[in-house]
Design a protein around this motif. Structure first.
Motif, PDB file in Angstrom:
ATOM      1  N   UNK A  20       6.511  -2.849 -12.652  1.00  0.00           N
ATOM      2  CA  UNK A  20       7.426  -1.877 -12.055  1.00  0.00           C
ATOM      3  C   UNK A  20       6.756  -1.131 -10.898  1.00  0.00           C
ATOM      4  N   UNK A  21       5.459  -0.840 -11.037  1.00  0.00           N
ATOM      5  CA  UNK A  21       4.731  -0.205  -9.936  1.00  0.00           C
ATOM      6  C   UNK A  21       4.729  -1.115  -8.715  1.00  0.00           C
ATOM      7  N   UNK A  44       8.483   2.415  11.095  1.00  0.00           N
ATOM      8  CA  UNK A  44       7.690   1.386  11.769  1.00  0.00           C
ATOM      9  C   UNK A  44       7.533   1.665  13.265  1.00  0.00           C
ATOM     10  N   UNK A  45       7.935   2.838  13.701  1.00  0.00           N
ATOM     11  CA  UNK A  45       7.807   3.182  15.107  1.00  0.00           C
ATOM     12  C   UNK A  45       8.982   2.753  15.949  1.00  0.00           C
ATOM     13  N   UNK A  62       2.965  -8.969   4.357  1.00  0.00           N
ATOM     14  CA  UNK A  62       2.096  -7.799   4.435  1.00  0.00           C
ATOM     15  C   UNK A  62       2.530  -6.733   3.421  1.00  0.00           C
ATOM     16  N   UNK A  63       3.838  -6.529   3.301  1.00  0.00           N
ATOM     17  CA  UNK A  63       4.343  -5.576   2.309  1.00  0.00           C
ATOM     18  C   UNK A  63       3.962  -6.007   0.900  1.00  0.00           C
ATOM     19  N   UNK A  64       4.060  -7.292   0.621  1.00  0.00           N
ATOM     20  CA  UNK A  64       3.697  -7.804  -0.699  1.00  0.00           C
ATOM     21  C   UNK A  64       2.211  -7.578  -0.982  1.00  0.00           C
ATOM     22  N   UNK A  79       9.444  -1.976  -2.594  1.00  0.00           N
ATOM     23  CA  UNK A  79      10.708  -1.467  -2.065  1.00  0.00           C
ATOM     24  C   UNK A  79      10.503  -0.197  -1.246  1.00  0.00           C
ATOM     25  N   UNK A  80       9.609   0.675  -1.687  1.00  0.00           N
ATOM     26  CA  UNK A  80       9.337   1.898  -0.936  1.00  0.00           C
ATOM     27  C   UNK A  80       8.696   1.601   0.423  1.00  0.00           C
ATOM     28  N   UNK A  81       7.846   0.595   0.462  1.00  0.00           N
ATOM     29  CA  UNK A  81       7.215   0.238   1.732  1.00  0.00           C
ATOM     30  C   UNK A  81       8.246  -0.187   2.771  1.00  0.00           C
TER      31      UNK A  81
END
Length: 625
Positions: free
Chosen positions: A40-41, A54-55, A13-15, A47-49
């Motif tokens: 790079x974006x 996540x609660x 999901x992050x990807x 990585x930022x995600x």
């Protein structure tokens, strides 16, 4: 969690989210799909995600698990290593920033007329680029350096090699059947006519490759009695050879890792996908070009250097691993020297550096006996290769009355620089005009000069008095130097325009072709399957990279070269078999240097295909450690 671990749904999901964000930036910002900044974006967003709440964790726990804390925990206690990490990241970022500014050109300063405004725009942009790139590159270096990688090397598994050869061939077949009997362009017809005795032999395209075409074509023609059968025979044999080379690279780089090992599986799948998901690989495998077998030879030489200087050469009970390495070393060396003209110069430079490394190893090494044997074998093999090349390019080619290629094709960059001076209307003396007009009408240059494409300038010489240029080389070298001193900015612009496709993130101007192109012989494609949808499928394959950011990076020769610079930083920081792994970069790096000296086209993928074909292998060599 390592790259080899089981990938969770959350990771996928992050990807996906990171790619969607990247796609939005790409689309709204008007970036090219090959722009390495999109890579790079994507990496930075992914990585930022991982730091988002996540609660289940409070802010303090998120901070503890953050990438910064990971970096500090991994390297904070080692001040010296931390400095090396920062220095490596800074060096890579500085080079990338400069190359990116070259790529952007006038867009950086908005083509402003005021020098002060141009300087301010450029400085602020470079500073911002550097900061953004530095943080992402440093984080990537940390993530890569903390991966768990296999350090075991075992014996070559012939069964796995054959399995992967079969898989790759199966992946090649659809395009082959759609474009049966193969792809042919102007260069292909030129060589086929020579192979069929319809035109005198010429070394404009390497004569050895023309003879290979003749051998394979004759086999197919003898069996089928058809020109199409002959072309298909060459195409299929080339497909097999390329598939064997790629499969050999996959097994050699992952040997010693059990098939059931997740790390080995991931590495093999990555290298396999690195070949089959890029249509240019499949398209080139069915194209009658010298670049295809040449690139396969470069790939095998790269893998052989890896086996000799990183793994210590694969061994089996009867020692056939080392014998195979030497045999393949000689075969791939001959291929590199004889299948493309610039390959010889790149090979010589490669072997000079390898032999210097051998001398240093002998002086500093503890196992001098083993190092001495290896050095002797490499020396004998490389000298033997160069002697064989000299014999082929000398007495053998003279015996077959092979005509040398046009001299103009050896000097495209000096021609482009002189042409730029004329095209831009710079002031020349009467004597300088006379020298240029002695070769051909300079009005042709004013109308036909093309930045980034030397064909018009080469035609200016070929259709002019090339013989006079050959007999007065010294005078024209002096003219070239004199104009360069008078107009250095014109020369620099001409050089950048002619070469930037091979060291910046510029998209390719030419990629692949499909089917038999229009010709005077009446030959046309004979698709076995998919005749109605052939053109559409070919069009999708040809344009896919232009609409997908990040994916398109692997179509940019310069972006891949920039990734090699990053990879070198990884290798140096890992400090494990560093010199040996850097030696594996040599064939593609030296070939790129030859392109920067004498490339006829700014961004033709076929010229840098050895780098593109070898890239997945070099990435695995780099990150395996």
């Amino acid at each position: 969690m390592t790259i080899w671990s089981r990938v969770t749904l959350k990771t996928w999901l992050r990807l996906i989210i990171a790619y969607m964000i990247t796609f939005a930036v790409y689309n709204i910002g008007g970036f090219e799909s090959s722009d390495i900044l999109m890579g790079l974006v994507f990496a930075g967003t992914y990585m930022l995600l991982g730091l988002l709440p996540d609660g289940k964790k409070n802010p303090a726990e998120i901070l503890q698990d953050s990438l910064y804390s990971h970096i500090h925990g991994r390297f904070g206690s080692d001040e010296d290593y931390n400095k090396r990490l920062t220095k490596a990241a800074g060096t890579v970022t500085f080079i990338w920033t400069l190359l990116y500014v070259v790529y952007m050109g006038g867009r950086i300063n908005r083509d402003l007329d005021n020098p002060l405004f141009r300087a301010v725009y450029t400085i602020i942009t470079m500073f911002g680029l550097y900061v953004v790139m530095f943080f992402v590159i440093r984080c990537l270096l940390v993530r890569i350096l903390t991966l768990e990688t296999s350090q075991t090397f075992g014996s070559f598994n012939t069964k796995i090699w054959l399995i992967y050869t079969g898989i790759i061939l199966v992946c090649m077949m659809p395009l082959f059947l759609l474009n049966f009997p193969g792809t042919m362009t102007v260069d292909s017809f030129d060589q086929l006519e020579q192979a069929g005795g319809l035109a005198p032999y010429s070394d404009h395209h390497p004569w050895v490759h023309t003879m290979i075409i003749k051998a394979f074509f004759s086999m197919g023609y003898a069996v089928s009695g058809s020109v199409y059968g002959g072309i298909a025979a060459y195409t299929f044999i080339q497909m097999v050879l390329v598939a064997m080379a790629v499969a050999y690279a996959i097994e050699s780089v992952t040997e010693g890792i059990a098939p059931s090992d997740a790390r080995g599986r991931t590495c093999r799948i990555f290298m396999l996908l690195g070949f089959i998901i890029f249509p240019y690989n499949l398209a080139y495998s069915i194209t009658m070009w010298k670049d295809v077998l040449f690139s396969a030879a470069v790939l095998i030489l790269t893998v052989t250097l890896y086996r000799m200087y990183v793994t210590g050469s694969s061994k089996c009970e009867n020692g056939c691993g080392k014998c195979r390495d030497i045999i393949l070393f000689v075969i791939s060396s001959l291929g590199m020297c004889l299948l493309r003209h610039n390959g010889l110069y790149a090979y010589i430079l490669t072997m000079v550096i390898v032999l210097i490394y051998e001398c240093v190893s002998l002086k500093k090494g503890t196992d001098r006996k083993s190092d001495g044997k290896r050095a002797l074998k490499v020396l004998i093999a490389s000298i033997g290769t160069l002697l064989a090349v000299a014999i082929v390019r000398g007495p053998v080619m003279r015996a077959y009355n092979v005509k040398a290629g046009d001299f103009a094709h050896n000097i495209p960059i000096p021609l482009q620089q002189i042409g730029r001076v004329v095209y831009d209307g710079c002031t020349l003396t009467d004597d300088e005009w006379r020298m240029l007009e002695r070769i051909n009408d300079t009005q042709f240059i004013r109308g036909e000069y093309t930045p980034g494409g030397a064909d018009p300038m080469m035609q200016w010489v070929v259709f002019g008095d090339e013989e006079y240029l050959l007999t007065h080389k010294g005078d024209y070298v002096t003219l070239w130097l004199r104009l360069g001193l008078k107009y250095p900015e014109e020369y620099l612009r001409a050089y950048i325009d002619q070469t930037k496709g091979y060291y910046t993130t510029m998209p390719p101007e030419q990629t692949e072709y499909y089917g038999i192109l229009a010709n005077d012989d009446g030959l046309e494609p004979k698709p076995v399957v998919g005749a109605r949808i052939r053109i559409k499928i070919n069009e999708i394959c040809e344009k896919l990279h232009t609409v997908l950011p990040v994916y398109g990076i692997f179509y940019s020769m310069g972006a891949c070269f920039m990734m090699l610079i990053f990879g070198a930083g990884v290798v140096i920081l890992q400090d494990k078999r560093m010199a040996g792994r850097l030696l594996t970069y040599l064939p593609v790096v030296t070939l790129t240097l030859t392109l920067l000296i004498a490339t006829p086209l700014c961004a033709d993928l076929r010229y840098a295909y050895p780098l593109m074909l070898t890239m997945p292998t070099l990435m695995c060599i780099t990150y395996r450690g």
